[in-house]
Design an enzyme around this catalytic site. Structure first.
Site, short mmCIF file in Angstrom:
data_model
loop_
_atom_site.label_atom_id
_atom_site.label_comp_id
_atom_site.label_asym_id
_atom_site.label_seq_id
_atom_site.Cartn_x
_atom_site.Cartn_y
_atom_site.Cartn_z
N VAL A 10 0.65 -1.01 0.40
CA VAL A 10 -0.12 -0.35 0.00
C VAL A 10 0.56 0.88 -0.19
CG1 VAL A 10 -2.23 -0.92 1.16
CG2 VAL A 10 0.00 -0.36 2.68
N SER A 11 0.51 2.18 -0.76
CA SER A 11 1.42 3.35 -0.76
C SER A 11 1.71 4.28 0.40
CB SER A 11 0.70 4.31 -2.44
OG SER A 11 0.96 3.72 -3.04
N LYS A 12 0.21 4.26 0.92
CA LYS A 12 0.03 5.71 2.36
C LYS A 12 0.16 4.25 3.68
CE LYS A 12 -1.68 8.50 -0.80
NZ LYS A 12 -3.18 9.13 -1.15
N GLN A 15 -3.19 3.62 5.20
CA GLN A 15 -4.16 2.37 3.86
C GLN A 15 -4.36 1.20 4.15
OE1 GLN A 15 -2.08 3.21 -0.14
NE2 GLN A 15 -4.83 4.16 -1.19
#
Length: 192
Positions: A10-12, A15
């Protein structure tokens, strides 16, 4: 014995990767590596690096989507080539044509890889042609430096007072590496 290994990202940080992880486990992955809030750059993802270290020839790497492996086509192509060199199969759970465990999947993967590489090469070639054309017209490409003559003069004075690159950059509102580049660049004005 070949293993089925999953990778999720997940990028963040806020998330939640649980859905990806659950899908990978349901698809038969014995082990799932998960990067939380990590960038798409390969060197910045500790669990991806651990996953690569864990994988052996003949293993199958499963991902929900190929974009979990990389944030750009160039990085994705390099990653897929690296996995191929390592003799690791690739399966995308949501992109059924990407399954190198089957003869049809390997053939389609090869076709997709060729076209992806062609696109990257075409972009690179077009960029080089554009830069060459601009140079022939006396224009040098690239974005302008953030280091104006006034900033360079201020940075030089601060450096003489033994300020660090980073503190000078902070004062000027630029990066320390920009300051360092500007002050260590050979002076070409004296020879002109």
């Amino acid at each position: 014995m070949a293993h089925e290994v999953g990778y999720a990202r997940v990028s963040k940080r806020e998330q939640n990767p649980e859905a990806q992880e659950a899908e990978l486990r349901a698809a038969g992955c014995e082990r799932v590596f998960v990067d939380h809030g990590e960038s798409s750059r390969v060197s910045d993802r500790p669990q991806w690096l651990a996953c690569l270290d864990y994988l052996r020839p003949g293993d199958t790497l499963k991902v929900r989507r190929l974009d979990r492996l990389a944030g750009s086509e160039r990085i994705l192509i390099e990653t897929l080539q690296d996995l191929d060199t390592r003799q690791v199969n690739i399966v995308s759970l949501t992109e059924p044509l990407i399954d190198t465990t089957t003869p049809m999947g390997r053939a389609l993967y090869g076709i997709v890889a060729v076209f992806a590489q062609l696109r990257v090469d075409t972009i690179r070639d077009n960029t080089q042609r554009g830069l060459a054309y601009a140079r022939s017209r006396g224009r040098v490409g690239g974005r302008p430096s953030v280091m104006t003559p006034d900033r360079i003069a201020t940075a030089a004075r601060m450096r003489e007072e033994h300020y660090s690159w980073e503190s000078i950059g902070h004062t000027l509102g630029v990066g320390g590496s920009s300051v360092r580049r500007a002050l260590t660049k050979p002076d070409t004005s004296a020879t002109a």
